[in-house]
Design a protein around this motif. Sequence first.
Motif, PDB file in Angstrom:
ATOM      1  N   UNK A 237       3.799   0.107  -8.131  1.00  0.00           N
ATOM      2  CA  UNK A 237       2.925   1.157  -7.606  1.00  0.00           C
ATOM      3  C   UNK A 237       3.627   1.987  -6.550  1.00  0.00           C
ATOM      4  N   UNK A 238       4.333   1.326  -5.636  1.00  0.00           N
ATOM      5  CA  UNK A 238       5.047   2.060  -4.579  1.00  0.00           C
ATOM      6  C   UNK A 238       6.109   2.958  -5.196  1.00  0.00           C
ATOM      7  N   UNK A 239       6.821   2.429  -6.190  1.00  0.00           N
ATOM      8  CA  UNK A 239       7.879   3.227  -6.827  1.00  0.00           C
ATOM      9  C   UNK A 239       7.283   4.405  -7.584  1.00  0.00           C
ATOM     10  N   UNK A 240       6.235   4.147  -8.391  1.00  0.00           N
ATOM     11  CA  UNK A 240       5.629   5.249  -9.155  1.00  0.00           C
ATOM     12  C   UNK A 240       5.030   6.283  -8.216  1.00  0.00           C
ATOM     13  N   UNK A 241       4.390   5.810  -7.140  1.00  0.00           N
ATOM     14  CA  UNK A 241       3.767   6.749  -6.191  1.00  0.00           C
ATOM     15  C   UNK A 241       4.824   7.685  -5.614  1.00  0.00           C
ATOM     16  N   UNK A 242       5.984   7.139  -5.266  1.00  0.00           N
ATOM     17  CA  UNK A 242       7.049   7.964  -4.681  1.00  0.00           C
ATOM     18  C   UNK A 242       7.586   8.971  -5.693  1.00  0.00           C
ATOM     19  N   UNK A 243       7.874   8.512  -6.910  1.00  0.00           N
ATOM     20  CA  UNK A 243       8.472   9.416  -7.903  1.00  0.00           C
ATOM     21  C   UNK A 243       7.441  10.443  -8.385  1.00  0.00           C
TER      22      UNK A 243
ATOM     23  N   UNK B   4       2.504  -3.023   0.905  1.00  0.00           N
ATOM     24  CA  UNK B   4       2.702  -2.349  -0.387  1.00  0.00           C
ATOM     25  C   UNK B   4       1.579  -1.327  -0.614  1.00  0.00           C
ATOM     26  N   UNK B   5       0.341  -1.701  -0.223  1.00  0.00           N
ATOM     27  CA  UNK B   5      -0.784  -0.767  -0.378  1.00  0.00           C
ATOM     28  C   UNK B   5      -0.558   0.464   0.498  1.00  0.00           C
ATOM     29  N   UNK B   6      -0.147   0.220   1.753  1.00  0.00           N
ATOM     30  CA  UNK B   6       0.081   1.338   2.679  1.00  0.00           C
ATOM     31  C   UNK B   6       1.174   2.257   2.158  1.00  0.00           C
ATOM     32  N   UNK B   7       2.200   1.658   1.576  1.00  0.00           N
ATOM     33  CA  UNK B   7       3.311   2.472   1.069  1.00  0.00           C
ATOM     34  C   UNK B   7       2.820   3.398  -0.052  1.00  0.00           C
TER      35      UNK B   7
ATOM     36  N   UNK C 287       2.525   7.708   0.032  1.00  0.00           N
ATOM     37  CA  UNK C 287       3.095   8.662  -0.935  1.00  0.00           C
ATOM     38  C   UNK C 287       2.004   9.503  -1.603  1.00  0.00           C
ATOM     39  N   UNK C 288       0.731   9.225  -1.239  1.00  0.00           N
ATOM     40  CA  UNK C 288      -0.361  10.060  -1.763  1.00  0.00           C
ATOM     41  C   UNK C 288      -1.002   9.550  -3.038  1.00  0.00           C
ATOM     42  N   UNK C 289      -0.715   8.313  -3.427  1.00  0.00           N
ATOM     43  CA  UNK C 289      -1.343   7.780  -4.646  1.00  0.00           C
ATOM     44  C   UNK C 289      -2.800   7.416  -4.361  1.00  0.00           C
ATOM     45  N   UNK C 290      -3.625   7.463  -5.413  1.00  0.00           N
ATOM     46  CA  UNK C 290      -5.028   7.021  -5.299  1.00  0.00           C
ATOM     47  C   UNK C 290      -5.051   5.590  -5.826  1.00  0.00           C
ATOM     48  N   UNK C 291      -5.451   4.658  -4.981  1.00  0.00           N
ATOM     49  CA  UNK C 291      -5.302   3.255  -5.385  1.00  0.00           C
ATOM     50  C   UNK C 291      -6.611   2.475  -5.245  1.00  0.00           C
ATOM     51  N   UNK C 292      -6.754   1.443  -6.049  1.00  0.00           N
ATOM     52  CA  UNK C 292      -7.903   0.534  -5.916  1.00  0.00           C
ATOM     53  C   UNK C 292      -7.459  -0.857  -6.340  1.00  0.00           C
TER      54      UNK C 292
END
Length: 350
Positions: free
Chosen positions: A85-91, A111-114, A118-123
Amino acid sequence: MSIWRWSDQLEPVPDAARITLGEGNTPLIRSRVIGPAASLRNLFFKLESGNPTGSYKDRFAAAAISLMVARRQTDCIASSSGNTGAALAAYCAAAGIRCRIAIVETAPAAKLQQMMAYGAEIFRVKGFGTDAAITAQAIAALETLGQQPGHALQISAFKYSPLGMGGVETLAYELAEQCEGELDHVFCPAGGGGLTLAVVRGFAKTKRSPAVHCVQPEGNDTIAGALRGGDDLGRDVACTTAVSGLQVASVIDGHEVIRACRPTGGTGHLVTDEAVWAAQERLAREEGVFCEPAGAVALAGALNALAKREVDREDTLICLVTGSGFKDAGSVEKMNSNTVCPLISVEEIE
Ligand SMILES: Cc1ncc(COP(=O)(O)O)c(C=O)c1O
């Protein structure tokens, strides 16, 4: 440097669509203390923790998101235990793609904060990761979402995102280049098994053929026990390990991992969570390598193999250190529980 230096081996993507944050080309360092202390002359660590978002998953994200750009897709749907998730959020941030991620219940806060940074929408999803039936149900729902026009589902496993996993194979190409002498054994930490499978498939495209070993915590034995015991199929489990990233109750790439590892001469290794915390601490205190628990699993497996005389002291062993210590503050606090940082006045310095 980026994974695109291997572009002849990756799914073709036009130059303009290639997204890179400088992933790959990570250091391979020789153990200074742990190896010699065990009379292992050639123990090496591949520091994937040095990737842009702190884990090897950047290799996956660089390949997967570049393909999305090439296909003009605008929405990334993903599932993750944290690092994917962190990697996909960044790319996705770099590519201007919307990123929505379903996360396993127990993912560490960092990991959630990261991902959110990066601006991902997470749940987070209750029971996701630890319960095989809920995990299967969640993934089926994500697959439906991912089929909408302009969308793509990204899960770092060959079963779901084989083209993105081509990016992870670059790890093996690099090792084949970096390792100057013999290369006998590579130890890989495994959750769903995609990383291990990528390493085997990657080496198959080089002139090197090390034994590739699959190391899992005892509390998530979906692959390693079966590989070791001579079975052909992995099995779903009720996951009890606390090692973040390796909490994958269902078999994802497991059957293929067993089929692929066995002919390399590699086998499965099961390690306790306690052995993983100990390996994480030793890497930090004796080698200066700061990793999350999953990043220490390969070392725990290699030390197990040595204790069982399954590797020779002259052999060259590589342990994949797959994620940074900054990913999991809780595990670092546990490591430091006997250490204090007192607040003192300037006069007390003397
Ligand atoms: C740090 C780290 N190491 C290893 C793995 C295991 O990868 P796989 O699920 O492909 O076996 C993961 C997966 O999330 C991870 O985050």
